[in-house]
Design an enzyme around this catalytic site. Structure first.
Site, PDB file in Angstrom:
ATOM      1  N   VAL A  20      14.739  37.439  68.140  1.00 28.91           N
ATOM      2  CA  VAL A  20      14.126  36.818  66.959  1.00 28.91           C
ATOM      3  C   VAL A  20      12.619  36.667  67.095  1.00 28.91           C
ATOM      4  O   VAL A  20      11.928  36.376  66.124  1.00 28.91           O
ATOM      5  CB  VAL A  20      14.756  35.434  66.642  1.00 28.91           C
ATOM      6  CG1 VAL A  20      16.218  35.582  66.268  1.00 28.91           C
ATOM      7  CG2 VAL A  20      14.570  34.454  67.803  1.00 28.91           C
TER       8      VAL A  20
ATOM      9  N   TYR B 113      11.855  20.994  72.822  1.00 32.49           N
ATOM     10  CA  TYR B 113      12.986  21.344  71.944  1.00 32.49           C
ATOM     11  C   TYR B 113      12.965  20.504  70.667  1.00 32.49           C
ATOM     12  O   TYR B 113      13.017  21.037  69.555  1.00 32.49           O
ATOM     13  CB  TYR B 113      14.279  21.109  72.727  1.00 32.49           C
ATOM     14  CG  TYR B 113      15.559  21.364  71.970  1.00 32.49           C
ATOM     15  CD1 TYR B 113      16.041  22.658  71.812  1.00 32.49           C
ATOM     16  CD2 TYR B 113      16.298  20.310  71.447  1.00 32.49           C
ATOM     17  CE1 TYR B 113      17.237  22.893  71.139  1.00 32.49           C
ATOM     18  CE2 TYR B 113      17.484  20.540  70.768  1.00 32.49           C
ATOM     19  CZ  TYR B 113      17.947  21.826  70.621  1.00 32.49           C
ATOM     20  OH  TYR B 113      19.127  22.046  69.945  1.00 32.49           O
TER      21      TYR B 113
END
Ligand SMILES: NC(=O)c1ccc[n+]([C@@H]2O[C@H](COP(=O)([O-])OP(=O)(O)OC[C@H]3O[C@@H](n4cnc5c(N)ncnc54)[C@H](O)[C@@H]3O)[C@@H](O)[C@H]2O)c1
Length: 259
Positions: free
Chosen positions: A55, A143
């Protein structure tokens, strides 16, 4: 035939999304950067096309979409990685890896597929975020920051692409028994401690997420866009209820007249 592409679909939540979409009659494209897991998933799930790509690469994602030979009705940005560590000890390489895959990957994939969907005049994108993007968590600063940013990016895309016929939503899983959380829940002690904190009394399953993704992506949600659907059994709302509290305070006020 309806179709769906899921990134990071060779393992965990993405694989479950691919399975559920296949079961629901979709033609499914699975994008993943792990070739062995990708081939395994594609050979186990009916009506799937393996699309080997990262990606993080515009060229690879463009080629993957070409190879699928169909603009999907639903695109799910699910590929994600985590690098745990307190911010003061997190390397810049780990920070960049998380931002690159999670946030930049979502931007790359969404902008590529949105152009194709806009040409058709319809399409739906679902971005997988996390409750860790809603509230800060232990040693997961990079994250959580990416997940929070994806949430805002979802709003931005829904704002800009609504007139093109596109809907863009986010889905924030909670404590899920699978995928990248498997090392946490394979420990019986932490599994029990965490399960007890969830208001509905159980961990989430990969299928809980897959079913919610299919709802949000499908025409059943045709008037929903720019929304972040939290699928967490109530855990994110239970922070205050989980604080220690003397039971004596609950008698304060009893018997007093209150207006
Ligand atoms: N499992 C959980 O408890 C949980 C909770 C909240 C949110 N999430 C989110 O759900 C999503 C899926 O997580 P999971 O638990 O299934 O993780 P996972 O590690 O089991 O699967 C992630 C998949 O993404 C693939 N991937 C990684 N980098 C990639 C790249 N650059 N290009 C293409 N594919 C790539 C991996 O090969 C893997 O197949 C992630 O976005 C994650 O942040 C998971």
């Amino acid at each position: 035939m309806k179709s769906l592409i899921v990134t990071g679909g060779a393992n965990g939540l993405g694989r479950s999304i691919a399975q559920s979409a296949s079961d629901a009659g979709y033609r499914v494209g699975i994008i993943d950067a792990n070739i062995d897991a990708l081939e395994d998933a594609a050979s186990s799930i009916q009506n799937t096309v393996p699309l080997f790509a990262s990606v993080t690469s515009s060229d690879e994602i463009t080629s993957a979409l070409d190879k699928f030979e169909q603009v999907p009705d639903i695109w799910v940005n699910n590929a994600g990685i985590v690098r745990f560590g307190p911010l003061l000890e997190l390397s810049i390489d780990d920070w960049r890896a998380v931002v690159d895959v999670n946030l930049t990957g979502t931007f790359i994939c969404s902008t590529i597929v949105a152009q194709a969907m806009a040409h058709r005049g319809s399409g739906s994108i679902v971005n997988i975020t996390s409750i860790n993007g809603i509230a800060a968590g232990t040693n997961s600063g990079a994250y959580g920051a990416t997940k929070s940013a994806i949430s805002l990016l979802t709003q931005q895309m829904s704002l800009e692409w609504g007139e093109l016929g596109l809907r863009v939503n986010a889905l924030a899983p909670g404590l899920i028994d699978g995928g990248m959380s498997e090392p946490i829940y394979s420990d019986p002690q932490f599994r029990k401690l965490r399960t007890e904190k969830v208001p509905i009394g159980r961990l989430g399953t990969e299928d809980d997420i897959a079913q919610a993704v299919l709802f949000l992506g499908s025409e059943s949600a045709s008037y929903i866009t720019g929304h972040e659907l939290v699928v967490d059994g109530g855990i994110i709302n239970s922070i205050i209820a989980n604080l220690p509290r003397p039971s004596s305070v609950d008698s304060v006020g009893l018997g007093e007249e209150r207006l």
